[in-house]
Design an enzyme around this catalytic site. Structure first.
Site, PDB file in Angstrom:
ATOM      1  N   TRP A 165       0.796  -1.227   0.000  1.00 49.49           N
ATOM      2  CA  TRP A 165       0.000   0.000   0.000  1.00 49.49           C
ATOM      3  C   TRP A 165       0.829   1.277   0.000  1.00 49.49           C
ATOM      4  CZ3 TRP A 165       1.833   2.289   4.266  1.00 49.49           C
ATOM      5  CH2 TRP A 165       2.192   1.499   5.371  1.00 49.49           C
ATOM      6  N   ASN A 166       2.148   1.183   0.174  1.00 51.73           N
ATOM      7  CA  ASN A 166       2.906   2.435   0.337  1.00 51.73           C
ATOM      8  C   ASN A 166       3.108   3.191  -0.977  1.00 51.73           C
ATOM      9  OD1 ASN A 166       4.635   0.325  -0.404  1.00 51.73           O
ATOM     10  ND2 ASN A 166       6.413   1.242   0.577  1.00 51.73           N
ATOM     11  N   GLY A 243       6.700  -6.391   0.207  1.00 53.54           N
ATOM     12  CA  GLY A 243       6.018  -6.246   1.477  1.00 53.54           C
ATOM     13  C   GLY A 243       6.949  -6.551   2.627  1.00 53.54           C
ATOM     14  N   SER A 244       6.371  -6.927   3.753  1.00 59.85           N
ATOM     15  CA  SER A 244       7.162  -7.133   4.962  1.00 59.85           C
ATOM     16  C   SER A 244       8.021  -8.388   4.864  1.00 59.85           C
ATOM     17  CB  SER A 244       6.234  -7.255   6.176  1.00 59.85           C
ATOM     18  OG  SER A 244       5.545  -8.498   6.155  1.00 59.85           O
ATOM     19  N   GLU A 263      10.853  -8.406  -2.898  1.00 63.22           N
ATOM     20  CA  GLU A 263      11.487  -7.198  -2.362  1.00 63.22           C
ATOM     21  C   GLU A 263      10.846  -6.935  -1.012  1.00 63.22           C
ATOM     22  OE1 GLU A 263      12.129  -3.834  -0.898  1.00 63.22           O
ATOM     23  OE2 GLU A 263      10.722  -3.127  -2.418  1.00 63.22           O
ATOM     24  N   CYS A 297      10.548   1.454   1.908  1.00 61.14           N
ATOM     25  CA  CYS A 297      11.469   0.393   2.319  1.00 61.14           C
ATOM     26  C   CYS A 297      12.906   0.877   2.425  1.00 61.14           C
ATOM     27  CB  CYS A 297      11.399  -0.772   1.330  1.00 61.14           C
ATOM     28  SG  CYS A 297       9.793  -1.585   1.257  1.00 61.14           S
TER      29      CYS A 297
END
Length: 497
Positions: A165-166, A243-244, A263, A297
């Site tokens: 979502w970023n 994502g995380s 990533e 990130c």
């Protein structure tokens, strides 16, 4: 009713509301799921629309359609795929204002940043279309004089694409959608639920530009349902995920045997040596830490500074941060918008509280901003004397926070840098070229920017996590993504005498 990242989930949408849809097998539909997400703007607190949360059946249908239609892109000549990417970029440009406005409302970033992200998405498709035309392979010399060998690039097949979502418009375009179409792969895309409405506009641009029916699918929903179906289905040949680190590890384990382009989280250090240009270092640190409210990130997540210049650097950082205040994301003058969701804002709260309890000192900020449209705006924060073992130093905080630690020797610097398991990007400030090379080669990160912010990147430059870290596998950026999404096939010939 239940909640997803602080948003309400209902069994039906409100009458008259804006309704999101999925794009499966060439048609827009609401899917077979039984729940809808009420999307509320983190910027304004107002409803943006309602999103259907898809089912595993929706994902399976999309995968089947992609598999059935994959030949359409795979058999398309490279120059034609390149032209298609150029057309998608032009369509994004044509609708840029509409996309940026919805992006700012749904994601929470300032409208100026949303416009820049939208322009980046258009550029990404154009770049992929240009670079694929010049991605050459080799004729391979052989020992046997009666043989010839050459290599060619082919699409891997169906890629499951799961995006965060970023940067909900630019990141999918740069990392996966543009390169995936350029290389001839069929794509099943599931964006983050909190930013799926602007993803629909991007899907509309691809359709309007002429993407062959059935080759790109959009399925909205939760990661453990829709995303997991893409990851585990035997009908997907590759998985692309940003994502995380925690989710990435699960995906890697559940998609063994498939092509993986992951990533993941970043917490690379920004290192300031005693001979650094402190004005430049402070400016880069603040810009990188506060862009997108720190939800990047490669953002400045921790600053490691030589003890001899610690106080001078901190003074400059505090002064620069003092000039930036949270403003409504819809305000054209805003430079610091809202965090995207309550889950992430709560993590920022937790990391700061733990660090303070262990002895850290907040110099400015440190809490949610008051008198704002929502409770998701955060004061830009500078915190010093951060404990090396705290979450604020070791984990990815993902907020507008600048944690600062001091070191007294190279050995102490390397020990601090290695405290975090992540290794995506780092920054290093020094006037000494020899020291720059020595430290840049020692730090375990996929990217080290010297005398520049850790978040600096141009989209043709390779980026990705260092091996053995929690920041992912593979490389994104320009031709490197094209290669990651292609199979290199060797063909040999026996020549008759």
């Amino acid at each position: 009713m239940r909640f997803l990242k602080g948003l309400e989930v209902h069994d039906r949408p409100e009458a008259g509301a804006r309704l999101g849809q999925m794009f499966i097998n060439g048609s827009w539909e609401s899917g077979t799921g039984k729940e809808w997400l009420r999307v509320v703007s983190p910027s304004t607190g107002q409803d943006v629309g309602w999103l259907p949360l898809g089912s595993r059946d929706d994902a399976h249908r999309a995968i089947a359609s992609a598999r059935e239609n994959a030949w359409k892109l795979a058999s398309m000549p490279v120059w034609q795929r390149a032209a298609l990417c150029q057309a998608i970029g032009a369509e994004i440009d044509r609708r840029a204002d509409e996309i940026a406005t919805l992006l700012s409302l749904e994601q929470g970033k300032p409208i100026a940043e949303a416009r820049g992200e939208t322009a980046g998405a258009a550029k990404a498709f154009r770049n992929a279309g240009e670079q694929i035309k010049w991605l050459e392979t080799a004729s391979i010399p052989l020992e046997d004089p009666a043989k010839r060998a050459l290599s060619i690039l082919q699409p891997k097949g169906v890629f499951g694409v799961i995006t965060p979502w970023n940067y909900p418009v630019a990141l999918p375009s740069i990392y996966y959608l543009g390169p995936g179409i350029a290389t001839g792969n069929a794509l099943v895309w599931t964006p983050a639920p909190t930013t799926s409405l602007c993803a629909m506009l991007l899907m509309e641009c691809m359709i309007a530009a002429g993407v062959p029916e059935g080759t790109v699918q959009l399925v909205t929903g939760e990661g453990p349902v829709v995303g997991d179906t893409l990851v585990t289905s035997p009908e997907t040949q590759g998985i692309a995920f940003t994502g995380s680190s925690e989710t990435g590890k699960v995906i890697a384990a559940r998609s063994i045997g498939k092509a993986q382009l992951l990533e993941l989280g970043g917490n690379g250090p920004t290192i300031v040596l005693d001979d650094a240009d402190l004005d430049r270092a402070a400016g880069c640190i603040v810009k990188s830490a506060l862009a997108n409210a720190g939800q990047t990130c490669t953002a400045t997540e921790r600053v490691l500074v030589d003890a001899r210049v610690h106080d001078a650097l901190v003074e400059r950082i505090v002064e620069a941060v003092g000039q930036i205040k949270p403003m409504a994301s819809t305000d054209p003058a805003s430079k610091l918008g809202a965090l995207n969701n309550e889950e992430n804002a709560g993590k920022v709260d937790s990391h700061l509280a733990e660090a303070v309890s262990l002895g850290a000192k907040i110099l400015t900020g440190g809490s949610r901003a008051k008198n704002m449209p929502t409770n998701l705006y955060y004061e830009p924060t500078v915190i010093v004397d951060v404990p090396p073992d705290s979450a604020l130093h070791c984990d990815e905080t993902f907020g507008p926070v600048i944690p600062i630690l001091r070191f007294g020797s190279d050995e102490e610097l390397y020990a601090l840098a290695a405290k975090s398991p992540m290794g995506l990007s780092a920054a290093l400030f020094t006037r000494d070229v020899s020291r720059a090379f020595r430290h840049a080669e020692r730090i375990r990160c996929g990217v080290v920017n010297v005398n520049e912010a850790s978040s600096y990147w141009e989209t043709h430059v390779p980026v990705g996590g260092a091996a053995g870290t929690s920041s992912g596998t593979g490389r994104t950026g320009g031709r490197h993504t094209l290669l990651e999404m292609s199979d290199l096939k060797t063909i040999t010939f026996h020549l008759e005498p």
